[in-house]
Design an enzyme around this catalytic site. Sequence first.
Site, mmCIF file in Angstrom:
data_model
loop_
_atom_site.group_PDB
_atom_site.id
_atom_site.type_symbol
_atom_site.label_atom_id
_atom_site.label_comp_id
_atom_site.label_asym_id
_atom_site.label_seq_id
_atom_site.Cartn_x
_atom_site.Cartn_y
_atom_site.Cartn_z
ATOM 1 C CB CYS A 176 -2.294 0.113 8.325
ATOM 2 S SG CYS A 176 -1.043 1.386 8.615
ATOM 3 C CD GLU A 215 9.974 -1.226 13.224
ATOM 4 O OE1 GLU A 215 10.706 -0.569 12.474
ATOM 5 O OE2 GLU A 215 9.634 -2.404 12.987
ATOM 6 C CG ASN A 254 -0.329 -0.115 2.503
ATOM 7 O OD1 ASN A 254 0.717 -0.742 2.641
ATOM 8 N ND2 ASN A 254 -0.897 0.516 3.493
ATOM 9 C CD GLU A 311 5.414 -0.643 11.856
ATOM 10 O OE1 GLU A 311 5.395 -0.497 10.625
ATOM 11 O OE2 GLU A 311 6.174 -0.005 12.599
HETATM 12 P P1 NAD Z 1 0.064 -9.381 3.379
HETATM 13 O O1 NAD Z 1 0.167 -9.770 4.814
HETATM 14 O O2 NAD Z 1 -0.747 -10.213 2.472
HETATM 15 O O3 NAD Z 1 1.514 -9.313 2.718
HETATM 16 C C1 NAD Z 1 2.541 -8.513 3.262
HETATM 17 C C2 NAD Z 1 3.875 -9.095 2.847
HETATM 18 O O4 NAD Z 1 4.046 -10.360 3.466
HETATM 19 C C3 NAD Z 1 4.016 -9.317 1.345
HETATM 20 O O5 NAD Z 1 5.336 -8.977 0.980
HETATM 21 C C4 NAD Z 1 3.766 -10.807 1.211
HETATM 22 O O6 NAD Z 1 4.366 -11.380 0.079
HETATM 23 C C5 NAD Z 1 4.408 -11.324 2.490
HETATM 24 N N1 NAD Z 1 3.918 -12.627 2.952
HETATM 25 C C6 NAD Z 1 2.680 -13.149 2.801
HETATM 26 N N2 NAD Z 1 2.619 -14.367 3.406
HETATM 27 C C7 NAD Z 1 3.845 -14.602 3.944
HETATM 28 C C8 NAD Z 1 4.405 -15.682 4.695
HETATM 29 N N3 NAD Z 1 3.694 -16.753 5.015
HETATM 30 N N4 NAD Z 1 5.686 -15.579 5.097
HETATM 31 C C9 NAD Z 1 6.426 -14.482 4.798
HETATM 32 N N5 NAD Z 1 5.954 -13.444 4.080
HETATM 33 C C10 NAD Z 1 4.680 -13.488 3.663
HETATM 34 O O7 NAD Z 1 -0.427 -7.860 3.389
HETATM 35 P P2 NAD Z 1 -0.778 -6.945 2.135
HETATM 36 O O8 NAD Z 1 -2.078 -7.406 1.562
HETATM 37 O O9 NAD Z 1 0.421 -6.846 1.269
HETATM 38 O O10 NAD Z 1 -0.964 -5.509 2.843
HETATM 39 C C11 NAD Z 1 -2.147 -5.093 3.422
HETATM 40 C C12 NAD Z 1 -2.115 -5.308 4.919
HETATM 41 O O11 NAD Z 1 -1.010 -4.609 5.486
HETATM 42 C C13 NAD Z 1 -3.338 -4.767 5.617
HETATM 43 O O12 NAD Z 1 -3.761 -5.693 6.575
HETATM 44 C C14 NAD Z 1 -2.835 -3.506 6.299
HETATM 45 O O13 NAD Z 1 -3.550 -3.103 7.429
HETATM 46 C C15 NAD Z 1 -1.447 -3.901 6.649
HETATM 47 N N6 NAD Z 1 -0.612 -2.716 6.889
HETATM 48 C C16 NAD Z 1 -0.274 -2.386 8.179
HETATM 49 C C17 NAD Z 1 0.480 -1.236 8.442
HETATM 50 C C18 NAD Z 1 0.869 -0.842 9.846
HETATM 51 O O14 NAD Z 1 1.734 0.008 9.995
HETATM 52 N N7 NAD Z 1 0.252 -1.397 10.871
HETATM 53 C C19 NAD Z 1 0.886 -0.440 7.367
HETATM 54 C C20 NAD Z 1 0.517 -0.799 6.085
HETATM 55 C C21 NAD Z 1 -0.234 -1.954 5.848
#
Ligand code: NAD
Length: 485
Positions: free
Chosen positions: A287, A466, A154, A253
Amino acid sequence: MVADIRNFVGGAFVEPDERCWDKISPVDGSVLARVHEADAELVDRAVAAARGALDGWAATAVTTRTAVLRRVADRIEARFEEFVQAECGDTGKPYRQARELDVARAIANFRSFADTVGAAGQPSFLTDLADGRKALNYAVRKPLGVVAVIVPWNLPLLLLTWKVAPALACGNTVVVKPSEETPSSATLLAEVLDEAGLPAGAYNVVHGFGPDSAGQFLVEHPGIDGVTFTGSTATGSAIMRAVASRVRSVSFELGGKNAALVFADADLDATLDGLTRSVFANTGQVCRCTQRVYGERPVFDEVVAGLAERARGLQLGRPDADATTTGPLISREHREKVLGYYKLAEEAGAKTVVGGGIPALGDNLDGGSWIEPTIWTGLSNADRPMREEIFGPVASLVPFDTEEEAIALANDTDYGLASSVWTTNLSRGHRVAQRMNVGMSWVNTWFLRDLRSPFGGVGLSGIGREGGEHSLDFYTEPTNVCIQL
Ligand code: NAD
């Protein structure tokens, strides 16, 4: 011609091989690039390269490390528009947003953590012993080691640099796994870090997916010392399981289901402008975006009407058009998920005040993953669209009668990332903001950040904080030295 996006290991781009996937533009569905997927062997090489570079980089003087970070910031500035295009190509977000937020923040991340780590001292204290003598205690901060950095799609560059900058400043080396949806800016960053003089092996990029791909190979690798992850709660939980047997440090996060509380005494115009940003920024894919709006009954109808009017005024369009305020969702797959919630909301009896479907934009944009900004009323906290993270341009509005009720409604969630309180009553602002069960509680604003302040969430929204000195706590391990005097 379709570009090749390659892995970066040990200071060099890896020759492309057969394993690759097409990166699809969310704007019009065209193929943007061919991305080369790292297999387990390449992830192993990346971790080995990071391990090999660790001792030298950790032993480099802090002033030298922070000077590299400042040069990185300068180099991003020099190649600013390339980063804007990389980020907007992958995500479809407006150029204006990438210029003002994503790329600007990446630069700020490197400068801010150079300042923080450059200024960090080591606290020491004297201990009084029973026999009248004293002991001197001080702690030496050492790098955590080889850090796996896994980030979502995102705010790809912003979130990546938020972790890479403090990790490198503290003397760690990193292997980063960008999202499969947004491989470009992390790859461009490899060039910039190299130009700035970072030693080979200190920053490595492996491209791929999560399960059975580079993400899983990386977090299961015995050579990593910790994982810093931003993404969904489900993935955070999978990563926690993957590192549990080796007891590695994690910083997570994760997702959110953030509430805004609008009191009748709020400055409504300013509140509606702030709410519009907090619900629809980045097409609701932040997020910290507001997904639940609780409005005090005397102003509730005005809040609904005002937010709907502003939602109608959003300009969906090409990233490079000046008038564009709102891009597409990241992918067709994600749009299916968000539309699933639009349907669920209808089934639960929601009234769709504005939006609710797919816009007809004409031209070749209809090949993209566009969706209408949407406002609902008529749902309650019991309904799934009010409890689960949707990650789209949509908010649900619910009235309340008392401050206590508003606080209870906002805190009635398994998540705990962010909230905002909108009021002109100073005492109420403090009182309510402090009672929010979240990592970050705003009053009369949203997403206003000082990079030294703690960033993170409670409950399903994460582990750890962080930001500024909080990042030092994750990216270093203290060794306490005690000397009897
Ligand atoms: P996601 O969890 O699907 O993927 C995030 C990353 O993790 C990607 O690079 C993905 O390839 C990797 N990944 C997926 N499964 C994995 C595994 N089993 N082992 C290791 N890596 C793995 O999330 P997304 O759809 O890319 O992003 C959206 C999510 O991110 C939303 O839930 C959003 O709230 C969250 N987010 C949180 C923050 C925060 O600061 N709290 C900021 C931005 C986004």
